[in-house]
Scaffold this motif. Sequence first.
Motif, PDB file in Angstrom:
ATOM      1  N   PHE A  82      16.303  36.193  17.928  1.00 38.62           N
ATOM      2  CA  PHE A  82      16.386  35.158  16.908  1.00 38.62           C
ATOM      3  C   PHE A  82      16.033  33.827  17.568  1.00 38.62           C
ATOM      4  O   PHE A  82      16.458  33.562  18.692  1.00 38.62           O
ATOM      5  CB  PHE A  82      17.807  35.049  16.342  1.00 38.62           C
ATOM      6  CG  PHE A  82      18.230  36.212  15.498  1.00 38.62           C
ATOM      7  CD1 PHE A  82      18.553  37.430  16.080  1.00 38.62           C
ATOM      8  CD2 PHE A  82      18.295  36.099  14.123  1.00 38.62           C
ATOM      9  CE1 PHE A  82      18.946  38.521  15.295  1.00 38.62           C
ATOM     10  CE2 PHE A  82      18.689  37.171  13.331  1.00 38.62           C
ATOM     11  CZ  PHE A  82      19.013  38.382  13.914  1.00 38.62           C
ATOM     12  N   VAL A  83      15.276  33.010  16.879  1.00 35.60           N
ATOM     13  CA  VAL A  83      14.970  31.683  17.402  1.00 35.60           C
ATOM     14  C   VAL A  83      16.068  30.722  16.965  1.00 35.60           C
ATOM     15  O   VAL A  83      16.292  30.517  15.765  1.00 35.60           O
ATOM     16  CB  VAL A  83      13.605  31.184  16.889  1.00 35.60           C
ATOM     17  CG1 VAL A  83      13.382  29.738  17.327  1.00 35.60           C
ATOM     18  CG2 VAL A  83      12.496  32.075  17.417  1.00 35.60           C
ATOM     19  N   GLN A  84      16.762  30.182  17.957  1.00 38.17           N
ATOM     20  CA  GLN A  84      17.793  29.192  17.638  1.00 38.17           C
ATOM     21  C   GLN A  84      17.117  27.863  17.333  1.00 38.17           C
ATOM     22  O   GLN A  84      16.323  27.351  18.125  1.00 38.17           O
ATOM     23  CB  GLN A  84      18.773  29.041  18.803  1.00 38.17           C
ATOM     24  CG  GLN A  84      19.903  28.076  18.471  1.00 38.17           C
ATOM     25  CD  GLN A  84      20.993  28.033  19.537  1.00 38.17           C
ATOM     26  OE1 GLN A  84      21.034  28.876  20.441  1.00 38.17           O
ATOM     27  NE2 GLN A  84      21.870  27.053  19.434  1.00 38.17           N
ATOM     28  N   VAL A  85      17.452  27.309  16.163  1.00 34.10           N
ATOM     29  CA  VAL A  85      16.841  26.054  15.719  1.00 34.10           C
ATOM     30  C   VAL A  85      17.896  24.945  15.787  1.00 34.10           C
ATOM     31  O   VAL A  85      19.027  25.128  15.341  1.00 34.10           O
ATOM     32  CB  VAL A  85      16.321  26.190  14.263  1.00 34.10           C
ATOM     33  CG1 VAL A  85      15.695  24.883  13.803  1.00 34.10           C
ATOM     34  CG2 VAL A  85      15.331  27.343  14.158  1.00 34.10           C
ATOM     35  N   ASN A  86      17.520  23.828  16.342  1.00 30.22           N
ATOM     36  CA  ASN A  86      18.413  22.659  16.377  1.00 30.22           C
ATOM     37  C   ASN A  86      18.376  22.003  15.002  1.00 30.22           C
ATOM     38  O   ASN A  86      17.704  20.999  14.776  1.00 30.22           O
ATOM     39  CB  ASN A  86      17.952  21.695  17.473  1.00 30.22           C
ATOM     40  CG  ASN A  86      18.923  20.542  17.667  1.00 30.22           C
ATOM     41  OD1 ASN A  86      19.856  20.350  16.877  1.00 30.22           O
ATOM     42  ND2 ASN A  86      18.701  19.762  18.713  1.00 30.22           N
ATOM     43  N   ILE A  87      19.136  22.606  14.095  1.00 31.38           N
ATOM     44  CA  ILE A  87      18.972  22.308  12.671  1.00 31.38           C
ATOM     45  C   ILE A  87      19.428  20.901  12.296  1.00 31.38           C
ATOM     46  O   ILE A  87      18.987  20.339  11.306  1.00 31.38           O
ATOM     47  CB  ILE A  87      19.712  23.390  11.822  1.00 31.38           C
ATOM     48  CG1 ILE A  87      19.173  23.437  10.399  1.00 31.38           C
ATOM     49  CG2 ILE A  87      21.211  23.164  11.823  1.00 31.38           C
ATOM     50  CD1 ILE A  87      17.803  24.019  10.259  1.00 31.38           C
ATOM     51  N   GLY A  88      20.334  20.312  13.086  1.00 30.69           N
ATOM     52  CA  GLY A  88      20.793  18.960  12.789  1.00 30.69           C
ATOM     53  C   GLY A  88      20.101  17.916  13.656  1.00 30.69           C
ATOM     54  O   GLY A  88      20.504  16.760  13.659  1.00 30.69           O
TER      55      GLY A  88
ATOM     56  N   GLY B 241      14.703  36.796  13.575  1.00 32.05           N
ATOM     57  CA  GLY B 241      14.955  35.791  12.550  1.00 32.05           C
ATOM     58  C   GLY B 241      15.211  34.428  13.170  1.00 32.05           C
ATOM     59  O   GLY B 241      14.875  34.190  14.331  1.00 32.05           O
ATOM     60  N   LEU B 242      15.823  33.547  12.373  1.00 32.24           N
ATOM     61  CA  LEU B 242      16.202  32.220  12.861  1.00 32.24           C
ATOM     62  C   LEU B 242      17.720  32.147  12.952  1.00 32.24           C
ATOM     63  O   LEU B 242      18.428  32.810  12.203  1.00 32.24           O
ATOM     64  CB  LEU B 242      15.698  31.131  11.909  1.00 32.24           C
ATOM     65  CG  LEU B 242      14.194  31.059  11.656  1.00 32.24           C
ATOM     66  CD1 LEU B 242      13.876  29.875  10.737  1.00 32.24           C
ATOM     67  CD2 LEU B 242      13.411  30.940  12.964  1.00 32.24           C
ATOM     68  N   MET B 243      18.175  31.342  13.880  1.00 35.09           N
ATOM     69  CA  MET B 243      19.625  31.180  14.069  1.00 35.09           C
ATOM     70  C   MET B 243      19.942  29.691  14.138  1.00 35.09           C
ATOM     71  O   MET B 243      19.124  28.902  14.627  1.00 35.09           O
ATOM     72  CB  MET B 243      20.026  31.862  15.385  1.00 35.09           C
ATOM     73  CG  MET B 243      21.489  31.739  15.765  1.00 35.09           C
ATOM     74  SD  MET B 243      21.906  30.256  16.721  1.00 35.09           S
ATOM     75  CE  MET B 243      23.264  30.871  17.715  1.00 35.09           C
ATOM     76  N   CYS B 244      21.114  29.299  13.626  1.00 32.73           N
ATOM     77  CA  CYS B 244      21.524  27.899  13.812  1.00 32.73           C
ATOM     78  C   CYS B 244      23.034  27.770  13.929  1.00 32.73           C
ATOM     79  O   CYS B 244      23.799  28.636  13.509  1.00 32.73           O
ATOM     80  CB  CYS B 244      21.014  27.002  12.678  1.00 32.73           C
ATOM     81  SG  CYS B 244      21.955  27.138  11.146  1.00 32.73           S
ATOM     82  N   ILE B 245      23.426  26.681  14.561  1.00 36.60           N
ATOM     83  CA  ILE B 245      24.818  26.223  14.586  1.00 36.60           C
ATOM     84  C   ILE B 245      24.780  24.812  14.004  1.00 36.60           C
ATOM     85  O   ILE B 245      24.304  23.894  14.663  1.00 36.60           O
ATOM     86  CB  ILE B 245      25.375  26.173  16.029  1.00 36.60           C
ATOM     87  CG1 ILE B 245      25.209  27.535  16.711  1.00 36.60           C
ATOM     88  CG2 ILE B 245      26.830  25.733  16.023  1.00 36.60           C
ATOM     89  CD1 ILE B 245      25.510  27.505  18.213  1.00 36.60           C
TER      90      ILE B 245
ATOM     91  N   LEU C  13      18.402  35.718   9.125  1.00 35.63           N
ATOM     92  CA  LEU C  13      19.068  34.417   9.239  1.00 35.63           C
ATOM     93  C   LEU C  13      20.434  34.607   9.875  1.00 35.63           C
ATOM     94  O   LEU C  13      21.355  35.125   9.239  1.00 35.63           O
ATOM     95  CB  LEU C  13      19.256  33.788   7.858  1.00 35.63           C
ATOM     96  CG  LEU C  13      18.055  33.136   7.172  1.00 35.63           C
ATOM     97  CD1 LEU C  13      18.465  32.675   5.777  1.00 35.63           C
ATOM     98  CD2 LEU C  13      17.557  31.948   7.995  1.00 35.63           C
ATOM     99  N   SER C  14      20.566  34.192  11.130  1.00 37.15           N
ATOM    100  CA  SER C  14      21.845  34.282  11.826  1.00 37.15           C
ATOM    101  C   SER C  14      22.575  32.954  11.681  1.00 37.15           C
ATOM    102  O   SER C  14      22.256  31.984  12.365  1.00 37.15           O
ATOM    103  CB  SER C  14      21.600  34.605  13.309  1.00 37.15           C
ATOM    104  OG  SER C  14      22.774  34.388  14.071  1.00 37.15           O
ATOM    105  N   MET C  15      23.514  32.911  10.738  1.00 29.19           N
ATOM    106  CA  MET C  15      24.252  31.653  10.516  1.00 29.19           C
ATOM    107  C   MET C  15      25.574  31.941   9.843  1.00 29.19           C
ATOM    108  O   MET C  15      25.703  32.903   9.083  1.00 29.19           O
ATOM    109  CB  MET C  15      23.403  30.681   9.682  1.00 29.19           C
ATOM    110  CG  MET C  15      22.931  31.225   8.340  1.00 29.19           C
ATOM    111  SD  MET C  15      21.717  30.121   7.579  1.00 29.19           S
ATOM    112  CE  MET C  15      21.796  30.698   5.867  1.00 29.19           C
ATOM    113  N   GLY C  16      26.559  31.082  10.132  1.00 29.93           N
ATOM    114  CA  GLY C  16      27.893  31.243   9.585  1.00 29.93           C
ATOM    115  C   GLY C  16      28.857  31.759  10.641  1.00 29.93           C
ATOM    116  O   GLY C  16      28.562  32.737  11.329  1.00 29.93           O
TER     117      GLY C  16
END
Length: 295
Positions: free
Chosen positions: A200-206, A235-239, A265-268
């Motif tokens: 999963f690609v971790q995205v710096n979502i903020g 998929g994509l992942m975020c924190i 989507l890896s999130m939550g």
Amino acid sequence: MALLARDLLQSGEARAPFVRAKMIMPVNKARPARQIRQRALKRIVIARIAQQPQLGQHLLRRGLVLRHMHVIARAMDSAVSPLDEVHEKIAKAARIARRELDEITLIAVSKTHPAERIEPLLGQGHRVFGENRVQEAQQKWPALREAFPDAQLHLIGQLQSNKADDAVELFDAIHSLDRPSLLKALAKAMDKAGKQVPCFVQVNIGDEDQKGGCPIAELPAFLGAIRETDIPLGGLMCIPPADIEPAPFFAFLDKLARDNGINGLSMGMSSDYETAIMQGATHIRVGTALFGARG
Ligand SMILES: *Cc1c(COP(=O)(O)O)cnc(C)c1O
């Protein structure tokens, strides 16, 4: 009262703060709740019962539960485990979002918890777990996997390129691919091992300075680079940023995934997995809600 306290301490199931609360008494002699002045202590006691099912059951068996705590202890006794509870909440969120349950994978984040805490979940049939450190996972998991060969392990924490070989050997999925140097190291490690591990690609979502993850502006190019390798894109992942409503960030990650033709989507996490499911999460990473607080 003193007797009861000593009794409990000797049983090894009560911790000092519980006993200090001095609120344990036989159910049939329980005073009305309004007579209990130490409300703060009451909350501590309830929290302790909630965190320690065995303690709740022990107290219930011995009739040592206050009337208003009875309900909690009984719930524990009828074997509603944290895992059952999380499953129920997942099902509810999926129902509201009109999603199928088999689209959602619960990753039980067992980082910092010893094998003895993980085994009960395995015993209940749960098989997908998450760890955030390669070294810790190397110490805990080989033995657990011998006992449960179909257990799956996801790496959810930041990965140093020099640990790529170890990570590829140990894990079934990696959620923290976030930079070209790591991509190169992982591609090489997977070639060498002859094993393709979904990433999963971790995205710096903020767009936070101090946070790991691929910058949003660099995502399309990075995905292009991954697609030139044999690495399966999970998929994509975020924190999302802390202390702010996470839903818009989850929705944004979902949009980025759609724009780039990605499904996973890896999130939550414990505090927001239901929201994440409503925003399309396919993998939720839940630790505290399953294992209690980390020490
Ligand atoms: C620890 C961790 C989790 C789990 O957090 P909880 O709040 O305990 O559910 C999820 N994702 C990542 C990346 C983590 O490091």
